[in-house]
Design a protein around this motif. Structure first.
Motif, short mmCIF file in Angstrom:
data_model
loop_
_atom_site.label_atom_id
_atom_site.label_comp_id
_atom_site.label_asym_id
_atom_site.label_seq_id
_atom_site.Cartn_x
_atom_site.Cartn_y
_atom_site.Cartn_z
N ILE A 193 9.96 -9.93 -31.14
CA ILE A 193 9.61 -9.31 -32.42
C ILE A 193 8.96 -7.95 -32.19
O ILE A 193 8.17 -7.78 -31.27
CB ILE A 193 8.64 -10.21 -33.21
N SER A 194 9.32 -6.99 -33.04
CA SER A 194 8.52 -5.78 -33.20
C SER A 194 7.93 -5.81 -34.60
O SER A 194 8.67 -5.79 -35.59
CB SER A 194 9.37 -4.51 -33.02
N ASN A 195 6.60 -5.91 -34.68
CA ASN A 195 5.95 -5.83 -35.98
C ASN A 195 5.94 -4.34 -36.37
O ASN A 195 5.09 -3.57 -35.90
CB ASN A 195 4.53 -6.41 -35.91
N CYS A 196 6.89 -3.95 -37.19
CA CYS A 196 7.31 -2.56 -37.35
C CYS A 196 6.16 -1.59 -37.63
O CYS A 196 5.37 -1.79 -38.55
CB CYS A 196 8.34 -2.47 -38.47
N PRO A 197 6.08 -0.49 -36.84
CA PRO A 197 5.02 0.50 -37.01
C PRO A 197 5.39 1.69 -37.91
O PRO A 197 4.61 2.62 -38.05
CB PRO A 197 4.78 0.99 -35.58
N GLN A 198 6.56 1.60 -38.53
CA GLN A 198 7.06 2.75 -39.30
C GLN A 198 6.14 3.12 -40.47
O GLN A 198 5.72 2.26 -41.24
CB GLN A 198 8.46 2.43 -39.84
N VAL A 199 5.81 4.41 -40.60
CA VAL A 199 4.97 4.88 -41.71
C VAL A 199 5.64 6.03 -42.48
O VAL A 199 5.06 6.59 -43.40
CB VAL A 199 3.58 5.36 -41.23
N ASN A 200 6.89 6.35 -42.12
CA ASN A 200 7.58 7.47 -42.77
C ASN A 200 8.50 7.04 -43.90
O ASN A 200 9.03 7.89 -44.62
CB ASN A 200 8.39 8.24 -41.72
N ASN A 201 8.73 5.75 -44.04
CA ASN A 201 9.48 5.24 -45.18
C ASN A 201 8.78 3.98 -45.69
O ASN A 201 7.87 3.46 -45.04
CB ASN A 201 10.96 5.01 -44.82
N PRO A 202 9.18 3.46 -46.86
CA PRO A 202 8.41 2.38 -47.49
C PRO A 202 8.66 0.98 -46.96
O PRO A 202 8.22 0.01 -47.59
CB PRO A 202 8.82 2.49 -48.96
N CYS A 203 9.33 0.83 -45.81
CA CYS A 203 9.66 -0.52 -45.35
C CYS A 203 8.41 -1.35 -45.08
O CYS A 203 8.46 -2.58 -45.13
CB CYS A 203 10.54 -0.47 -44.11
N ASN A 204 7.28 -0.70 -44.79
CA ASN A 204 6.00 -1.39 -44.58
C ASN A 204 4.98 -1.03 -45.65
O ASN A 204 3.78 -1.18 -45.44
CB ASN A 204 5.42 -1.05 -43.21
N GLY A 205 5.44 -0.51 -46.77
CA GLY A 205 4.51 -0.07 -47.80
C GLY A 205 3.62 1.06 -47.31
O GLY A 205 2.53 1.26 -47.83
N PHE A 206 4.10 1.81 -46.29
CA PHE A 206 3.35 2.91 -45.67
C PHE A 206 2.02 2.45 -45.09
O PHE A 206 1.12 3.25 -44.88
CB PHE A 206 3.13 4.05 -46.67
N ASN A 207 1.92 1.14 -44.82
CA ASN A 207 0.65 0.59 -44.30
C ASN A 207 0.96 -0.63 -43.44
O ASN A 207 0.83 -1.77 -43.89
CB ASN A 207 -0.27 0.20 -45.45
N PRO A 208 1.40 -0.45 -42.17
CA PRO A 208 1.72 -1.59 -41.32
C PRO A 208 0.58 -2.60 -41.24
O PRO A 208 -0.59 -2.23 -41.15
CB PRO A 208 1.98 -0.92 -39.96
N SER A 209 0.95 -3.88 -41.26
CA SER A 209 -0.04 -4.94 -41.32
C SER A 209 0.35 -6.09 -40.39
O SER A 209 1.50 -6.18 -39.94
CB SER A 209 -0.18 -5.44 -42.76
N PRO A 210 -0.58 -6.99 -40.07
CA PRO A 210 -0.27 -8.09 -39.16
C PRO A 210 0.65 -9.14 -39.79
O PRO A 210 0.74 -9.25 -41.02
CB PRO A 210 -1.64 -8.68 -38.84
N VAL A 211 1.32 -9.90 -38.94
CA VAL A 211 2.09 -11.05 -39.38
C VAL A 211 1.66 -12.24 -38.53
O VAL A 211 1.01 -12.09 -37.50
CB VAL A 211 3.61 -10.83 -39.26
N ARG A 212 2.01 -13.42 -38.97
CA ARG A 212 1.62 -14.65 -38.27
C ARG A 212 2.86 -15.41 -37.81
O ARG A 212 3.86 -15.48 -38.52
CB ARG A 212 0.81 -15.52 -39.24
N THR A 213 2.79 -15.95 -36.61
CA THR A 213 3.87 -16.76 -36.07
C THR A 213 3.35 -18.16 -35.78
O THR A 213 2.29 -18.32 -35.16
CB THR A 213 4.46 -16.15 -34.79
N LEU A 214 4.10 -19.15 -36.22
CA LEU A 214 3.77 -20.55 -35.95
C LEU A 214 5.01 -21.25 -35.41
O LEU A 214 6.13 -20.91 -35.81
CB LEU A 214 3.29 -21.28 -37.20
N ILE A 215 4.82 -22.23 -34.53
CA ILE A 215 5.93 -22.99 -33.97
C ILE A 215 5.63 -24.48 -34.08
O ILE A 215 4.51 -24.92 -33.80
CB ILE A 215 6.17 -22.61 -32.50
N TRP A 216 6.64 -25.23 -34.50
CA TRP A 216 6.56 -26.69 -34.55
C TRP A 216 7.60 -27.28 -33.62
O TRP A 216 8.70 -26.73 -33.45
CB TRP A 216 6.86 -27.20 -35.97
N ASP A 217 7.27 -28.44 -33.02
CA ASP A 217 8.25 -29.16 -32.24
C ASP A 217 9.28 -29.78 -33.18
O ASP A 217 9.07 -29.91 -34.39
CB ASP A 217 7.58 -30.27 -31.42
N ALA A 218 10.41 -30.17 -32.59
CA ALA A 218 11.49 -30.77 -33.38
C ALA A 218 10.97 -32.01 -34.10
O ALA A 218 10.17 -32.77 -33.56
CB ALA A 218 12.63 -31.14 -32.46
#
Length: 209
Positions: free
Chosen positions: A184-209
């Motif tokens: 994953i790249s938690n996108c750092p883009q600030v030149n277009n609105p893909c991150n609302g011009f304010n990059p923020s953290p995301v959370r990842t969780l994993i479950w077993d089958a």
């Protein structure tokens, strides 16, 4: 919208990916990865590779062709460049995830936004750094999924990058159909609105089958 019945306290892995940063983790067949957009409107560029042979990796083209749509959502089967099923999207509270626009890079930033953006951090930089941990290089970067990124097709056929639709707490869940590496790249883009011009953290969780 497809909701999940998984409980967070039963996850075997739980990590907040900081704004601007990369992340990677191996998933065994049957395990489930949830990516949570904590603050909303945060693009999450994502790649998948076979653990057995990383030359087999996610194919945006084969995935779009197999499902007859350029967008990723609940039920989408993520197909490899060898035509194999890598993973399935099994829950999604946002929808319309892009797999056409690719990852931002120094070169693309310069063309789109001017030469002063050449040295700004990009998703391609993140991918190169994270892939290096697994013996892979920039040659192994392919067209990716942009979870939570809103990329409508205009009437003239061009792609537009506009304000994201995801709300705080929206998530997508992916079930591994083979042993895979997720990058994953938690996108750092600030030149277009893909991150609302304010990059923020995301959370990842994993479950077993």
């Amino acid at each position: 919208m497809t909701l999940s019945n998984r409980h967070e306290d039963q996850a075997i892995y739980d990590f907040a990916v900081p704004a601007l940063r990369p992340w990677s983790h191996a998933l065994k067949k049957g395990q489930i990865l949830r990516i949570v957009d904590l603050e909303g409107q945060q693009a999450v560029d994502t790649l998948f590779y076979s653990k057995a042979d990383p030359s087999e990796r996610y194919s945006a083209q084969d995935t779009a062709r197999a499902q007859g749509s350029p967008y990723i959502g609940s039920g989408t089967k993520l197909i490899s460049n060898e035509g194999n099923l890598m993973a399935t999207v099994i829950a999604d509270t946002s929808g319309g995830h892009d797999t056409s626009a690719g990852a931002c890079s120094a070169e693309a930033n310069t063309v789109r936004f001017g030469h002063e953006t050449l040295y700004m951090h990009s998703c391609r930089d993140n991918f190169v750094m994270e892939l290096s941990k697994h013996g892979l290089t920039k040659r192994d970067i392919v067209s990716n999924i942009n979870f939570f990124m809103n990329v409508p097709v205009e009437e003239d056929g061009t792609l537009a990058i506009v304000d994201g639709l995801s709300k705080p707490g929206d998530y997508v869940e992916v079930k591994a159909e083979m042993d895979i590496l997720c990058v994953i790249s938690n996108c750092p883009q600030v030149n277009n609105p893909c991150n609302g011009f304010n990059p923020s953290p995301v959370r990842t969780l994993i479950w077993d089958a």
